[in-house]
Design an enzyme around this catalytic site. Structure first.
Site, PDB file in Angstrom:
ATOM      1  N   GLY A  11     -36.769  28.149  15.520  1.00  0.00           N
ATOM      2  CA  GLY A  11     -36.616  26.729  15.174  1.00  0.00           C
ATOM      3  C   GLY A  11     -34.981  26.251  15.068  1.00  0.00           C
ATOM      4  N   ASP A  32     -43.102  33.072  15.513  1.00  0.00           N
ATOM      5  CA  ASP A  32     -43.095  31.488  15.557  1.00  0.00           C
ATOM      6  C   ASP A  32     -44.082  31.247  16.333  1.00  0.00           C
ATOM      7  OD1 ASP A  32     -42.129  28.682  15.994  1.00  0.00           O
ATOM      8  OD2 ASP A  32     -40.137  29.560  15.301  1.00  0.00           O
ATOM      9  N   ASN A  36     -43.424  23.193  15.909  1.00  0.00           N
ATOM     10  CA  ASN A  36     -42.235  22.130  15.935  1.00  0.00           C
ATOM     11  C   ASN A  36     -41.164  22.895  16.321  1.00  0.00           C
ATOM     12  OD1 ASN A  36     -41.647  19.697  15.172  1.00  0.00           O
ATOM     13  ND2 ASN A  36     -41.214  20.133  13.120  1.00  0.00           N
ATOM     14  N   ASP A  59     -48.995  32.141  13.786  1.00  0.00           N
ATOM     15  CA  ASP A  59     -48.834  31.316  12.673  1.00  0.00           C
ATOM     16  C   ASP A  59     -48.823  32.115  11.549  1.00  0.00           C
ATOM     17  OD1 ASP A  59     -49.400  29.566  10.682  1.00  0.00           O
ATOM     18  OD2 ASP A  59     -51.043  28.708  11.646  1.00  0.00           O
ATOM     19  N   SER A 126     -33.531  24.281  -0.446  1.00  0.00           N
ATOM     20  CA  SER A 126     -32.499  22.992   0.046  1.00  0.00           C
ATOM     21  C   SER A 126     -31.747  22.650  -1.499  1.00  0.00           C
ATOM     22  CB  SER A 126     -33.520  22.159   0.540  1.00  0.00           C
ATOM     23  OG  SER A 126     -32.932  20.900   0.541  1.00  0.00           O
ATOM     24  N   THR A 128     -31.895  19.876  -2.408  1.00  0.00           N
ATOM     25  CA  THR A 128     -32.844  18.791  -2.854  1.00  0.00           C
ATOM     26  C   THR A 128     -33.565  19.294  -3.946  1.00  0.00           C
ATOM     27  OG1 THR A 128     -34.809  17.191  -1.938  1.00  0.00           O
ATOM     28  CG2 THR A 128     -35.049  19.593  -1.519  1.00  0.00           C
ATOM     29  N   TYR A 151     -42.096  17.482   0.089  1.00  0.00           N
ATOM     30  CA  TYR A 151     -41.291  18.579   0.891  1.00  0.00           C
ATOM     31  C   TYR A 151     -40.344  19.152  -0.203  1.00  0.00           C
ATOM     32  CZ  TYR A 151     -37.024  20.061   2.875  1.00  0.00           C
ATOM     33  OH  TYR A 151     -35.921  20.795   3.259  1.00  0.00           O
ATOM     34  N   LYS A 155     -40.192  23.257  -1.874  1.00  0.00           N
ATOM     35  CA  LYS A 155     -39.037  24.251  -2.044  1.00  0.00           C
ATOM     36  C   LYS A 155     -38.943  24.894  -3.409  1.00  0.00           C
ATOM     37  CE  LYS A 155     -37.802  24.052   2.307  1.00  0.00           C
ATOM     38  NZ  LYS A 155     -38.009  25.188   3.115  1.00  0.00           N
ATOM     39  N   LEU A 197     -29.226  12.040   9.314  1.00  0.00           N
ATOM     40  CA  LEU A 197     -27.891  11.013   9.718  1.00  0.00           C
ATOM     41  C   LEU A 197     -27.433  11.303  11.147  1.00  0.00           C
ATOM     42  CD1 LEU A 197     -25.917   8.921   9.137  1.00  0.00           C
ATOM     43  CD2 LEU A 197     -24.378  10.521   7.954  1.00  0.00           C
ATOM     44  N   ASP A 292     -33.235   8.037  -1.967  1.00  0.00           N
ATOM     45  CA  ASP A 292     -31.707   8.766  -1.860  1.00  0.00           C
ATOM     46  C   ASP A 292     -30.844   8.772  -3.143  1.00  0.00           C
ATOM     47  OD1 ASP A 292     -31.175   9.213   0.825  1.00  0.00           O
ATOM     48  OD2 ASP A 292     -30.455   7.284   1.211  1.00  0.00           O
TER      49      ASP A 292
HETATM   50  C1  UD1 Z   1     -32.703  14.672   3.493  1.00  0.00           C
HETATM   51  C2  UD1 Z   1     -33.756  15.032   2.750  1.00  0.00           C
HETATM   52  C3  UD1 Z   1     -33.776  16.403   1.973  1.00  0.00           C
HETATM   53  C4  UD1 Z   1     -33.757  17.145   3.104  1.00  0.00           C
HETATM   54  C5  UD1 Z   1     -32.452  17.066   4.120  1.00  0.00           C
HETATM   55  C6  UD1 Z   1     -32.496  17.992   5.174  1.00  0.00           C
HETATM   56  C7  UD1 Z   1     -34.431  12.541   1.980  1.00  0.00           C
HETATM   57  C8  UD1 Z   1     -34.163  11.785   0.684  1.00  0.00           C
HETATM   58  N1  UD1 Z   1     -33.885  13.787   1.499  1.00  0.00           N
HETATM   59  O1  UD1 Z   1     -31.568  14.812   2.873  1.00  0.00           O
HETATM   60  O2  UD1 Z   1     -34.775  16.491   1.364  1.00  0.00           O
HETATM   61  O3  UD1 Z   1     -33.463  18.542   2.607  1.00  0.00           O
HETATM   62  O4  UD1 Z   1     -32.813  15.608   4.423  1.00  0.00           O
HETATM   63  O5  UD1 Z   1     -31.490  17.750   6.131  1.00  0.00           O
HETATM   64  O6  UD1 Z   1     -34.813  12.431   2.975  1.00  0.00           O
HETATM   65  N2  UD1 Z   1     -28.383   7.682   6.348  1.00  0.00           N
HETATM   66  C9  UD1 Z   1     -28.223   6.392   6.685  1.00  0.00           C
HETATM   67  N3  UD1 Z   1     -28.758   5.874   7.749  1.00  0.00           N
HETATM   68  C10 UD1 Z   1     -29.692   6.669   8.367  1.00  0.00           C
HETATM   69  C11 UD1 Z   1     -29.953   8.172   8.234  1.00  0.00           C
HETATM   70  C12 UD1 Z   1     -29.219   8.534   7.054  1.00  0.00           C
HETATM   71  O7  UD1 Z   1     -27.174   5.747   6.254  1.00  0.00           O
HETATM   72  O8  UD1 Z   1     -30.345   6.113   9.655  1.00  0.00           O
HETATM   73  C13 UD1 Z   1     -27.720   8.427   5.228  1.00  0.00           C
HETATM   74  C14 UD1 Z   1     -28.531   8.547   4.013  1.00  0.00           C
HETATM   75  O9  UD1 Z   1     -28.892   7.386   3.271  1.00  0.00           O
HETATM   76  C15 UD1 Z   1     -27.825   9.634   3.277  1.00  0.00           C
HETATM   77  C16 UD1 Z   1     -27.184  10.341   4.447  1.00  0.00           C
HETATM   78  O10 UD1 Z   1     -27.121   9.440   5.379  1.00  0.00           O
HETATM   79  O11 UD1 Z   1     -26.839   9.189   2.369  1.00  0.00           O
HETATM   80  C17 UD1 Z   1     -27.556  11.660   4.719  1.00  0.00           C
HETATM   81  O12 UD1 Z   1     -29.077  11.266   5.159  1.00  0.00           O
HETATM   82  P1  UD1 Z   1     -30.040  12.432   5.818  1.00  0.00           P
HETATM   83  O13 UD1 Z   1     -29.431  13.309   6.920  1.00  0.00           O
HETATM   84  O14 UD1 Z   1     -31.417  11.953   6.047  1.00  0.00           O
HETATM   85  O15 UD1 Z   1     -30.029  13.553   4.563  1.00  0.00           O
HETATM   86  P2  UD1 Z   1     -30.270  13.740   2.952  1.00  0.00           P
HETATM   87  O16 UD1 Z   1     -30.876  12.338   2.576  1.00  0.00           O
HETATM   88  O17 UD1 Z   1     -29.130  14.218   2.190  1.00  0.00           O
END
Ligand code: UD1
Length: 330
Positions: A11, A32, A36, A59, A126, A128, A151, A155, A197, A292
């Site tokens: 992964g 693995d 995914n 698995d 995480s 999280t 999820y 953890k 993101l 968030d």
């Molecule tokens: C997310 C998960 C978290 C997980 C982690 C793995 C949620 C609520 N949390 O964390 O449990 O451990 O991924 O990497 O999903 N953002 C935007 N636009 C987008 C995508 C993201 O603005 O299209 C912002 C989000 O609001 C956040 C930041 O970017 O503030 C990071 O987002 P993301 O990469 O999804 O990570 P987490 O939310 O921190």
């Protein structure tokens, strides 16, 4: 050479860790079933390390199959357990799938480790688990808040399972892993539709999406967007090797934050990607995403003190490598 079982070793984070384990003289054994990820990561690992890698297509929830892996491998020094589902939204729609797989695989692994007298495990946790911490930067002794998703709950529960077990364990609480190996030969091959993101930014850059929606600009932060701690996956991978070295010499139970300690806003992340790659990213401001948290970043003193680990790669390097991977990936 000490054998380390790496579940989920094909992964995203697992493949980078297999490379770093090899560099420091361990013999990683991948388990693995590619449910995914793809074979591209196994081939990529072999190109980077310049030799074949041992891989069991098994698995991790299959106790009979895992029993055979342990029997075939003989003496194993420890396990690094990555194999788990990770799509937050899917976990809300289908929690049972997450409970069965994420707790099920750890249960099988712990039972077989006990049977085969394998004493050391590093677990992929995480940040999280903390929810929205009361104090920033967050330290490892911060209390777990109610999980935002099944999820996240898996953890928390898995960390609890490790505490209850007799095994020596390190839970590594990852902040936000981004980027790829500089060779661009390994990376995130998961079939999950990107919801994080940086993969969304790279999809905009390559033209798969028209723009990125920034989820809210009315948070109580300097530019109004959420703050996270983005950690280069190569740095993250190295923390696993140091954790294994440490655990072998210091039996016990530990949890460490693995982040940079630097809080980066969503808009800063977009700008950093643009600057690193000399590209423009189309974005608009949208509503907040439910679940968030406003901000989280790591206090890294404990991990630095115990493992001698701290992040070395820059945000710029991470953003460059993320873009290279987007262009070359499966
Ligand atoms: C997310 C998960 C978290 C997980 C982690 C793995 C949620 C609520 N949390 O964390 O449990 O451990 O991924 O990497 O999903 N953002 C935007 N636009 C987008 C995508 C993201 O603005 O299209 C912002 C989000 O609001 C956040 C930041 O970017 O503030 C990071 O987002 P993301 O990469 O999804 O990570 P987490 O939310 O921190």
């Amino acid at each position: 050479m000490k054998k380390i079982l790496v579940t989920g070793g094909a992964g995203y984070i697992g493949s980078h860790t297999v490379v770093e384990l090899t560099a420091l003289g361990y013999t990683p054994i991948i388990v693995d079933n590619l449910c995914n990820t793809t074979i591209q990561n196994i081939e990529g690992i072999e190109k980077i390390i310049g030799k074949k890698i041992k891989w069991h297509n098994t698995d991790c929830t299959d106790k009979v199959g895992m029993d055979k892996v342990f029997a075939e491998e003989g003496t194993i020094e420890g396990a690094i357990h990555f194999a788990a589902y990770k799509a937050v939204e899917e976990s809300v729609q289908n929690p049972q799938k997450y409970y069965d797989n994420n707790m099920g695989s750890l249960k099988v692994l712990l039972e077989l480790m006990c049977k085969n007298k394998v004493k050391n495990i590093i677990f992929s946790s995480s940040c999280t688990v903390y929810g929205m911490p009361d104090v920033l930067p967050v330290t490892e002794d911060a209390p777990f808040k109610k999980a935002e998703s099944p999820y996240g709950e898996t953890k928390q529960i898995c960390e609890g399972m490790l505490k209850e077990d007799t095994v020596n364990s390190v839970a590594l609480r990852y902040f936000n892993p981004i980027g790829s190996h500089p060779s661009a030969l390994i990376g995130d091959c998961s079939a999950d539709k990107p919801s994080n993101l940086v993969p969304i930014i790279t999809e905009v850059a390559i033209g798969k999406r028209e723009k990125i929606t920034v989820f809210g600009d009315d948070y109580n932060t300097p530019d109004g967007t959420c703050i996270r701690d983005y950690i280069h996956v190569v740095d993250l991978a190295k923390s696993h090797v140091l954790a294994m070295n440490f655990l072998i010499n210091n039996p016990g139970k530990y949890a460490f934050n693995v982040g940079t300690g630097i809080g980066i806003s969503v808009l800063d992340a977009v700008k950093a990607f643009e600057k690193a790659n000399n590209l423009k990213i189309n974005f608009s401001i949208g509503p907040r995403r439910s679940g968030d948290i406003e901000q989280i970043y790591a206090n890294g003193s404990f991990v630095k003190n115990k493992l001698g680990w701290e992040a070395k790669e820059t945000l710029e390097q991470a953003m460059k490598s993320a873009w290279e991977w987007e262009k070359l990936k499966c």
